[in-house]
Design a protein around this motif. Structure first.
Motif, PDB file in Angstrom:
ATOM      1  N   UNK A  17      55.001  -2.837  -2.715  1.00  0.00           N
ATOM      2  CA  UNK A  17      55.272  -1.581  -2.012  1.00  0.00           C
ATOM      3  C   UNK A  17      53.929  -0.963  -1.664  1.00  0.00           C
ATOM      4  N   UNK A  18      53.775  -0.512  -0.436  1.00  0.00           N
ATOM      5  CA  UNK A  18      52.521   0.090  -0.039  1.00  0.00           C
ATOM      6  C   UNK A  18      52.684   1.041   1.127  1.00  0.00           C
ATOM      7  N   UNK A  19      51.676   1.868   1.290  1.00  0.00           N
ATOM      8  CA  UNK A  19      51.632   2.852   2.371  1.00  0.00           C
ATOM      9  C   UNK A  19      50.681   2.321   3.444  1.00  0.00           C
ATOM     10  N   UNK A  68      51.037   6.258   7.191  1.00  0.00           N
ATOM     11  CA  UNK A  68      51.737   7.085   6.220  1.00  0.00           C
ATOM     12  C   UNK A  68      53.129   6.581   5.873  1.00  0.00           C
ATOM     13  N   UNK A  69      53.627   5.585   6.613  1.00  0.00           N
ATOM     14  CA  UNK A  69      54.928   5.013   6.286  1.00  0.00           C
ATOM     15  C   UNK A  69      54.796   4.117   5.053  1.00  0.00           C
ATOM     16  N   UNK A 110      47.531  11.590   3.838  1.00  0.00           N
ATOM     17  CA  UNK A 110      46.933  12.520   4.790  1.00  0.00           C
ATOM     18  C   UNK A 110      45.656  11.938   5.361  1.00  0.00           C
ATOM     19  N   UNK A 111      45.047  12.674   6.263  1.00  0.00           N
ATOM     20  CA  UNK A 111      43.796  12.266   6.891  1.00  0.00           C
ATOM     21  C   UNK A 111      42.747  13.308   6.533  1.00  0.00           C
ATOM     22  N   UNK A 112      41.544  12.864   6.264  1.00  0.00           N
ATOM     23  CA  UNK A 112      40.445  13.759   5.895  1.00  0.00           C
ATOM     24  C   UNK A 112      40.312  14.879   6.934  1.00  0.00           C
ATOM     25  N   UNK A 113      40.131  16.085   6.460  1.00  0.00           N
ATOM     26  CA  UNK A 113      40.038  17.239   7.341  1.00  0.00           C
ATOM     27  C   UNK A 113      38.627  17.565   7.799  1.00  0.00           C
ATOM     28  N   UNK A 114      37.649  16.775   7.398  1.00  0.00           N
ATOM     29  CA  UNK A 114      36.253  17.038   7.758  1.00  0.00           C
ATOM     30  C   UNK A 114      35.891  16.389   9.092  1.00  0.00           C
ATOM     31  N   UNK A 115      34.766  16.809   9.628  1.00  0.00           N
ATOM     32  CA  UNK A 115      34.270  16.265  10.890  1.00  0.00           C
ATOM     33  C   UNK A 115      33.186  15.229  10.598  1.00  0.00           C
ATOM     34  N   UNK A 116      33.147  14.165  11.415  1.00  0.00           N
ATOM     35  CA  UNK A 116      32.105  13.148  11.273  1.00  0.00           C
ATOM     36  C   UNK A 116      30.824  13.679  11.914  1.00  0.00           C
ATOM     37  N   UNK A 117      29.738  12.934  11.747  1.00  0.00           N
ATOM     38  CA  UNK A 117      28.465  13.351  12.331  1.00  0.00           C
ATOM     39  C   UNK A 117      28.520  13.368  13.849  1.00  0.00           C
ATOM     40  N   UNK A 118      29.431  12.590  14.440  1.00  0.00           N
ATOM     41  CA  UNK A 118      29.554  12.569  15.899  1.00  0.00           C
ATOM     42  C   UNK A 118      30.401  13.722  16.430  1.00  0.00           C
TER      43      UNK A 118
END
Length: 173
Positions: A17-19, A68-69, A110-118
């Protein structure tokens, strides 16, 4: 994703089982068949993931699936190691769509809420119920480094204002 001790003995039936935390763009194999690579996780340790190539019916029915599924995967075939592969992680293969069973959306994905250097939003996946929350390990480490640097700067400023200069170490003779 799968047992942390690896898959069971060859010939035995097993499932995992995995996401779905990452997937490649659809590709075409040398045989002309379309395929996609899924990366699945248990959302506990980002360094422990399961890589699965989907071909035939498995590909046709699932190449558009969303991150996320959560899935039950069964009857995976372990592929032989490829010497030119970018990763030394084991790669598995699925061809039959009936061996992929969606069971729902992972509430902790979820997805990280921070911004990359670009200047783009970071695309790393996170477990939102972890102590770091909606921040990936890389950005959590960067934030900690910034806080520590600010603390050192404040301590140096306070020592300078006290007139100690922070040096000490002189000898009375």
């Amino acid at each position: 994703a799968s047992g942390r001790d690896g898959p069971p003995a060859e010939g035995s039936e097993w499932f995992t089982i995995g996401v779905l935390v990452k997937k490649s763009d659809p590709k075409t194999a040398k045989s002309g068949k379309g395929f996609i690579v899924w990366e699945l996780s248990d959302l506990v340790d980002p360094s422990v993931t399961l890589n699965v190539m989907l071909f035939d019916g498995a590909y046709d029915s699932n190449y558009k699936e969303q991150y996320g599924m959560t899935y039950v995967l069964r009857r995976l075939t372990l592929l032989p190691p490829q010497p030119d592969a970018p990763s030394r992680r084991p790669m598995y293969k699925l061809t039959d769509k009936s061996n992929i069973v969606p069971i729902g959306v992972a509430a902790d994905y979820g997805v990280c809420g921070e911004m990359s250097q670009s200047g783009q939003q970071c695309r790393s996946w996170v477990n939102v119920s972890s102590p770091c929350g909606a921040v990936c390990a890389y950005h959590a480490s960067r934030k900690l480094q910034q806080i520590q640097a600010e603390e050192r700067k404040a301590e140096a400023k306070a020592a300078k204002q006290r007139g100690g200069g922070g040096g000490g170490g002189g000898r009375a003779g």
